[in-house]
Design a protein around this motif. Structure first.
Motif, PDB file in Angstrom:
ATOM      1  N   VAL A   7     -16.286   5.750  -7.386  1.00  0.00           N
ATOM      2  CA  VAL A   7     -17.730   5.875  -7.242  1.00  0.00           C
ATOM      3  C   VAL A   7     -17.992   6.823  -6.083  1.00  0.00           C
ATOM      4  N   THR A   8     -18.858   7.798  -6.306  1.00  0.00           N
ATOM      5  CA  THR A   8     -19.208   8.750  -5.254  1.00  0.00           C
ATOM      6  C   THR A   8     -20.708   8.991  -5.296  1.00  0.00           C
ATOM      7  N   GLY A   9     -21.193   9.751  -4.337  1.00  0.00           N
ATOM      8  CA  GLY A   9     -22.618  10.067  -4.283  1.00  0.00           C
ATOM      9  C   GLY A   9     -23.045  10.251  -2.842  1.00  0.00           C
ATOM     10  N   PRO A  10     -24.300  10.637  -2.654  1.00  0.00           N
ATOM     11  CA  PRO A  10     -24.793  10.885  -1.304  1.00  0.00           C
ATOM     12  C   PRO A  10     -24.894   9.596  -0.483  1.00  0.00           C
ATOM     13  N   ALA A  11     -24.977   9.744   0.824  1.00  0.00           N
ATOM     14  CA  ALA A  11     -25.122   8.601   1.725  1.00  0.00           C
ATOM     15  C   ALA A  11     -26.378   7.816   1.375  1.00  0.00           C
ATOM     16  N   GLY A  12     -26.256   6.498   1.408  1.00  0.00           N
ATOM     17  CA  GLY A  12     -27.415   5.633   1.224  1.00  0.00           C
ATOM     18  C   GLY A  12     -27.848   5.401  -0.202  1.00  0.00           C
ATOM     19  N   VAL A  13     -27.067   5.857  -1.174  1.00  0.00           N
ATOM     20  CA  VAL A  13     -27.479   5.733  -2.575  1.00  0.00           C
ATOM     21  C   VAL A  13     -27.095   4.378  -3.187  1.00  0.00           C
ATOM     22  N   GLY A  14     -26.166   3.658  -2.529  1.00  0.00           N
ATOM     23  CA  GLY A  14     -25.810   2.330  -3.037  1.00  0.00           C
ATOM     24  C   GLY A  14     -24.376   2.173  -3.493  1.00  0.00           C
ATOM     25  N   VAL A 124      -3.004   3.907  -0.298  1.00  0.00           N
ATOM     26  CA  VAL A 124      -3.806   4.382  -1.443  1.00  0.00           C
ATOM     27  C   VAL A 124      -2.871   4.915  -2.527  1.00  0.00           C
ATOM     28  N   GLY A 125      -1.844   5.651  -2.123  1.00  0.00           N
ATOM     29  CA  GLY A 125      -0.845   6.133  -3.078  1.00  0.00           C
ATOM     30  C   GLY A 125      -0.139   4.989  -3.797  1.00  0.00           C
ATOM     31  N   GLU A 126       0.183   3.929  -3.060  1.00  0.00           N
ATOM     32  CA  GLU A 126       0.824   2.759  -3.671  1.00  0.00           C
ATOM     33  C   GLU A 126      -0.089   2.118  -4.710  1.00  0.00           C
ATOM     34  N   VAL A 127      -1.371   2.005  -4.386  1.00  0.00           N
ATOM     35  CA  VAL A 127      -2.324   1.417  -5.336  1.00  0.00           C
ATOM     36  C   VAL A 127      -2.391   2.284  -6.591  1.00  0.00           C
ATOM     37  N   LEU A 128      -2.449   3.601  -6.405  1.00  0.00           N
ATOM     38  CA  LEU A 128      -2.558   4.504  -7.555  1.00  0.00           C
ATOM     39  C   LEU A 128      -1.315   4.464  -8.442  1.00  0.00           C
ATOM     40  N   LYS A 129      -0.154   4.123  -7.872  1.00  0.00           N
ATOM     41  CA  LYS A 129       1.082   4.014  -8.662  1.00  0.00           C
ATOM     42  C   LYS A 129       1.243   2.630  -9.286  1.00  0.00           C
ATOM     43  N   SER A 130       0.448   1.675  -8.829  1.00  0.00           N
ATOM     44  CA  SER A 130       0.601   0.287  -9.277  1.00  0.00           C
ATOM     45  C   SER A 130      -0.084   0.063 -10.624  1.00  0.00           C
ATOM     46  N   GLU A 131       0.092  -1.131 -11.136  1.00  0.00           N
ATOM     47  CA  GLU A 131      -0.565  -1.546 -12.383  1.00  0.00           C
ATOM     48  C   GLU A 131      -1.877  -2.277 -12.107  1.00  0.00           C
ATOM     49  N   LYS A 132      -2.283  -2.347 -10.847  1.00  0.00           N
ATOM     50  CA  LYS A 132      -3.501  -3.089 -10.483  1.00  0.00           C
ATOM     51  C   LYS A 132      -4.747  -2.262 -10.778  1.00  0.00           C
ATOM     52  N   PRO A 133      -5.771  -2.882 -11.373  1.00  0.00           N
ATOM     53  CA  PRO A 133      -7.049  -2.202 -11.543  1.00  0.00           C
ATOM     54  C   PRO A 133      -7.637  -1.857 -10.173  1.00  0.00           C
ATOM     55  N   LEU A 134      -8.276  -0.695 -10.082  1.00  0.00           N
ATOM     56  CA  LEU A 134      -8.822  -0.198  -8.820  1.00  0.00           C
ATOM     57  C   LEU A 134     -10.282   0.190  -8.991  1.00  0.00           C
ATOM     58  N   LEU A 135     -11.095  -0.273  -8.042  1.00  0.00           N
ATOM     59  CA  LEU A 135     -12.478   0.167  -7.917  1.00  0.00           C
ATOM     60  C   LEU A 135     -12.613   0.706  -6.505  1.00  0.00           C
ATOM     61  N   ALA A 136     -12.899   2.006  -6.381  1.00  0.00           N
ATOM     62  CA  ALA A 136     -12.925   2.632  -5.061  1.00  0.00           C
ATOM     63  C   ALA A 136     -14.141   3.527  -4.896  1.00  0.00           C
ATOM     64  N   VAL A 137     -14.685   3.518  -3.684  1.00  0.00           N
ATOM     65  CA  VAL A 137     -15.700   4.493  -3.298  1.00  0.00           C
ATOM     66  C   VAL A 137     -14.952   5.686  -2.730  1.00  0.00           C
ATOM     67  N   VAL A 138     -15.314   6.872  -3.195  1.00  0.00           N
ATOM     68  CA  VAL A 138     -14.670   8.106  -2.742  1.00  0.00           C
ATOM     69  C   VAL A 138     -15.741   8.995  -2.106  1.00  0.00           C
ATOM     70  N   HIS A 139     -15.466   9.460  -0.892  1.00  0.00           N
ATOM     71  CA  HIS A 139     -16.388  10.371  -0.212  1.00  0.00           C
ATOM     72  C   HIS A 139     -16.624  11.591  -1.102  1.00  0.00           C
ATOM     73  N   ARG A 140     -17.856  12.051  -1.126  1.00  0.00           N
ATOM     74  CA  ARG A 140     -18.202  13.153  -2.042  1.00  0.00           C
ATOM     75  C   ARG A 140     -17.359  14.400  -1.828  1.00  0.00           C
ATOM     76  N   LYS A 141     -16.883  14.630  -0.603  1.00  0.00           N
ATOM     77  CA  LYS A 141     -16.045  15.802  -0.341  1.00  0.00           C
ATOM     78  C   LYS A 141     -14.648  15.643  -0.938  1.00  0.00           C
ATOM     79  N   MET A 142     -14.289  14.417  -1.336  1.00  0.00           N
ATOM     80  CA  MET A 142     -12.949  14.162  -1.884  1.00  0.00           C
ATOM     81  C   MET A 142     -13.004  13.804  -3.368  1.00  0.00           C
ATOM     82  N   ALA A 143     -14.181  13.811  -3.947  1.00  0.00           N
ATOM     83  CA  ALA A 143     -14.354  13.358  -5.334  1.00  0.00           C
ATOM     84  C   ALA A 143     -13.509  14.158  -6.324  1.00  0.00           C
ATOM     85  N   ASP A 144     -13.453  15.476  -6.155  1.00  0.00           N
ATOM     86  CA  ASP A 144     -12.705  16.303  -7.108  1.00  0.00           C
ATOM     87  C   ASP A 144     -11.213  15.982  -7.102  1.00  0.00           C
TER      88      ASP A 144
END
Length: 180
Positions: A7-14, A124-144
């Motif tokens: 999830v990404t977006g501008p500051a304060g959007v929720g 974060v790399g370990e989570v991405l390699k794992s089988e666990k479902p992930l819900l993460a907020v990503v700073h807009r500058k890192m979204a791509d």
């Protein structure tokens, strides 16, 4: 494929609110949710820093504070000092526990401040390699950087309720499938 929602977006959007609502709802359904949430710290209407909270234990730490306002050691970052030891103590520890114990891993936020911690980057790399479902907020500058690794929701005031419903639906389908 394991569920990866960013999830990404501008500051304060929720963004944090959305993630917290999903985490609360999953918990209400009996799923174990782990990881960390980051929130602004405000004094007299002004942002003076950021706090990290471990979802499983409620333990808190200071992610960052305005320069000159904290006794904690840290790395300069704009007008803030990022407290890497606190990120590691609270955030990284919570994510590591979630990798072992939780049904859903929540990381709020993956951003430039958190990336001052090598341990955070590693976990974060370990989570991405794992089988666990992930819900993460990503700073807009890192979204791509994270877009190819899962589904990316860009929140706005107009779409945040619809996005919450979609994310909630995807997370619950995944969790029911994990336990199913």
């Amino acid at each position: 494929m394991t569920l990866r929602i960013f999830v990404t977006g501008p500051a304060g959007v929720g963004k944090t609110t959305l993630v917290e609502r999903v985490a609360r709802e999953a918990d209400r359904w009996g799923y174990l949710v782990g990881g960390m949430i980051t929130k602004e710290v405000r004094r007299n209407g002004r942002r003076v820093g950021f706090r990290i909270t471990a979802l499983d234990t409620g333990e808190e730490g200071t992610l960052a504070s305005v320069r000159g306002t904290s006794h904690l050691p840290g790395v300069p970052f704009g007008k803030y000092v990022v407290h890497v030891d606190e990120i590691n103590r609270v955030g990284v520890s919570a994510i590591k526990r979630a990798l072992v114990e939780a049904d859903l891993v929540v990381i709020d936020e993956i951003g430039p401040m958190e990336y001052k911690s090598d341990e955070f980057i590693r976990v974060v790399g370990e989570v991405l390699k794992s089988e666990k479902p992930l819900l993460a907020v990503v700073h807009r500058k890192m979204a791509d950087k994270f877009r190819p690794l899962g589904k990316l929701y860009t929140l706005s005031v107009e779409n945040r309720n619809r996005a919450f419903a979609e994310v909630m639906d995807e997370v619950m389908k995944e969790l029911k499938g994990v336990r199913g």
